[in-house]
Design a protein around this motif. Sequence first.
Motif, PDB file in Angstrom:
ATOM      1  N   ALA A   1       0.848  -1.190   0.000  1.00 20.20           N
ATOM      2  CA  ALA A   1       0.000   0.000   0.000  1.00 20.20           C
ATOM      3  C   ALA A   1       0.885   1.242   0.000  1.00 20.20           C
ATOM      4  CB  ALA A   1      -0.907  -0.003   1.226  1.00 20.20           C
ATOM      5  N   LEU A   2       0.432   2.286  -0.660  1.00 20.61           N
ATOM      6  CA  LEU A   2       1.213   3.524  -0.747  1.00 20.61           C
ATOM      7  C   LEU A   2       1.608   4.063   0.634  1.00 20.61           C
ATOM      8  CD1 LEU A   2       2.537   5.699  -2.427  1.00 20.61           C
ATOM      9  CD2 LEU A   2       0.317   6.849  -2.564  1.00 20.61           C
ATOM     10  N   PRO A   3       0.712   4.078   1.639  1.00 22.92           N
ATOM     11  CA  PRO A   3       1.145   4.553   2.961  1.00 22.92           C
ATOM     12  C   PRO A   3       2.308   3.740   3.549  1.00 22.92           C
ATOM     13  CG  PRO A   3      -1.240   4.503   2.853  1.00 22.92           C
ATOM     14  CD  PRO A   3      -0.734   3.828   1.612  1.00 22.92           C
ATOM     15  N   ALA A   4       2.362   2.442   3.262  1.00 23.22           N
ATOM     16  CA  ALA A   4       3.473   1.620   3.759  1.00 23.22           C
ATOM     17  C   ALA A   4       4.780   2.010   3.071  1.00 23.22           C
ATOM     18  CB  ALA A   4       3.173   0.136   3.530  1.00 23.22           C
ATOM     19  N   ILE A   5       4.711   2.301   1.785  1.00 22.62           N
ATOM     20  CA  ILE A   5       5.918   2.717   1.059  1.00 22.62           C
ATOM     21  C   ILE A   5       6.392   4.074   1.559  1.00 22.62           C
ATOM     22  CG2 ILE A   5       6.765   3.441  -1.209  1.00 22.62           C
ATOM     23  CD1 ILE A   5       5.125   1.136  -2.380  1.00 22.62           C
ATOM     24  N   ILE A   6       5.462   4.996   1.762  1.00 24.99           N
ATOM     25  CA  ILE A   6       5.836   6.321   2.276  1.00 24.99           C
ATOM     26  C   ILE A   6       6.413   6.199   3.683  1.00 24.99           C
ATOM     27  CG2 ILE A   6       4.910   8.564   2.992  1.00 24.99           C
ATOM     28  CD1 ILE A   6       3.079   8.422   0.516  1.00 24.99           C
ATOM     29  N   ALA A   7       5.875   5.320   4.507  1.00 23.35           N
ATOM     30  CA  ALA A   7       6.421   5.099   5.855  1.00 23.35           C
ATOM     31  C   ALA A   7       7.854   4.585   5.780  1.00 23.35           C
ATOM     32  CB  ALA A   7       5.533   4.120   6.630  1.00 23.35           C
ATOM     33  N   LYS A   8       8.131   3.683   4.826  1.00 20.81           N
ATOM     34  CA  LYS A   8       9.511   3.201   4.647  1.00 20.81           C
ATOM     35  C   LYS A   8      10.447   4.341   4.269  1.00 20.81           C
ATOM     36  CE  LYS A   8       9.422  -1.635   3.329  1.00 20.81           C
ATOM     37  NZ  LYS A   8       9.934  -2.581   2.358  1.00 20.81           N
ATOM     38  N   LEU A   9       9.977   5.197   3.355  1.00 19.35           N
ATOM     39  CA  LEU A   9      10.799   6.334   2.941  1.00 19.35           C
ATOM     40  C   LEU A   9      11.044   7.285   4.102  1.00 19.35           C
ATOM     41  CD1 LEU A   9       9.297   7.051  -0.594  1.00 19.35           C
ATOM     42  CD2 LEU A   9      11.475   5.942  -0.056  1.00 19.35           C
ATOM     43  N   HIS A  10      10.031   7.535   4.918  1.00 12.21           N
ATOM     44  CA  HIS A  10      10.207   8.387   6.096  1.00 12.21           C
ATOM     45  C   HIS A  10      11.233   7.783   7.040  1.00 12.21           C
ATOM     46  CE1 HIS A  10       6.157  10.773   5.855  1.00 12.21           C
ATOM     47  NE2 HIS A  10       6.948  10.996   4.832  1.00 12.21           N
ATOM     48  N   TYR A  11      11.172   6.480   7.231  1.00 16.33           N
ATOM     49  CA  TYR A  11      12.125   5.796   8.102  1.00 16.33           C
ATOM     50  C   TYR A  11      13.564   5.968   7.587  1.00 16.33           C
ATOM     51  CZ  TYR A  11      14.539   2.033  10.540  1.00 16.33           C
ATOM     52  OH  TYR A  11      15.434   1.315  11.300  1.00 16.33           O
ATOM     53  N   LEU A  12      13.708   6.002   6.265  1.00 16.51           N
ATOM     54  CA  LEU A  12      15.038   6.178   5.657  1.00 16.51           C
ATOM     55  C   LEU A  12      15.497   7.637   5.634  1.00 16.51           C
ATOM     56  CD1 LEU A  12      14.664   3.700   2.672  1.00 16.51           C
ATOM     57  CD2 LEU A  12      16.055   3.387   4.732  1.00 16.51           C
ATOM     58  N   GLY A  13      14.621   8.566   6.037  1.00 13.98           N
ATOM     59  CA  GLY A  13      14.997   9.975   6.095  1.00 13.98           C
ATOM     60  C   GLY A  13      14.480  10.811   4.944  1.00 13.98           C
ATOM     61  N   PHE A  14      13.676  10.243   4.078  1.00  9.61           N
ATOM     62  CA  PHE A  14      13.079  10.998   2.977  1.00  9.61           C
ATOM     63  C   PHE A  14      11.766  11.599   3.475  1.00  9.61           C
ATOM     64  CE2 PHE A  14      15.720   7.902   0.780  1.00  9.61           C
ATOM     65  CZ  PHE A  14      16.326   8.671  -0.204  1.00  9.61           C
ATOM     66  N   ARG A  15      11.825  12.889   3.861  1.00 11.73           N
ATOM     67  CA  ARG A  15      10.610  13.542   4.317  1.00 11.73           C
ATOM     68  C   ARG A  15      10.723  15.027   4.139  1.00 11.73           C
ATOM     69  NH1 ARG A  15      11.340  11.812  10.445  1.00 11.73           N
ATOM     70  NH2 ARG A  15      10.879   9.857   9.494  1.00 11.73           N
ATOM     71  N   PRO A  16       9.694  15.624   3.699  1.00 19.04           N
ATOM     72  CA  PRO A  16       8.418  15.061   3.300  1.00 19.04           C
ATOM     73  C   PRO A  16       8.483  14.490   1.882  1.00 19.04           C
ATOM     74  CG  PRO A  16       8.327  17.409   2.976  1.00 19.04           C
ATOM     75  CD  PRO A  16       9.680  17.102   3.578  1.00 19.04           C
ATOM     76  N   VAL A  17       7.550  13.609   1.581  1.00 18.58           N
ATOM     77  CA  VAL A  17       7.355  13.132   0.209  1.00 18.58           C
ATOM     78  C   VAL A  17       6.422  14.155  -0.421  1.00 18.58           C
ATOM     79  CG1 VAL A  17       6.429  11.298  -1.241  1.00 18.58           C
ATOM     80  CG2 VAL A  17       7.695  10.721   0.836  1.00 18.58           C
ATOM     81  N   THR A  18       6.917  14.848  -1.462  1.00 16.18           N
ATOM     82  CA  THR A  18       6.187  15.997  -1.981  1.00 16.18           C
ATOM     83  C   THR A  18       5.350  15.706  -3.221  1.00 16.18           C
ATOM     84  OG1 THR A  18       8.084  16.681  -3.307  1.00 16.18           O
ATOM     85  CG2 THR A  18       7.910  17.589  -1.084  1.00 16.18           C
TER      86      THR A  18
END
Length: 111
Positions: free
Chosen positions: A50-67
């Motif tokens: 699910a897209l929220p799970a992928i965005i959560a992974k990116l946040h965990y890796l330091g990619f934030r915000p996803v724009t």
Amino acid sequence: MEPRMGFIATILLASNLTNPIPPGLNPRKPAPIYDSPDLYGAEPSVIALALPAIIAKLHYLGFRPVTRVRFVGGRWKMQAVYHGKLRALEVDPDSGRIIADRPAGMRSIPN
């Protein structure tokens, strides 16, 4: 007396029974490679994260915000900020693995 088949003849016969050659197939011509538009669909497959799970992974890796997020060519194309710099990402929808990470430009994510 019944004729007996050799071991190799039995194997060949059994393999032809389980894997029949389709009619009209030329054995001298290489088999076509399956390629279909559904491999590059406009939406994630049923086994994708699910897209929220992928965005959560990116946040965990330091990619934030996803724009910016788009699904193009069978991959998630995203822009996200990493250490204060805008990055263009391509993410595998099934695993959430980052396939490409490069500086974001004007044309990094198609409209």
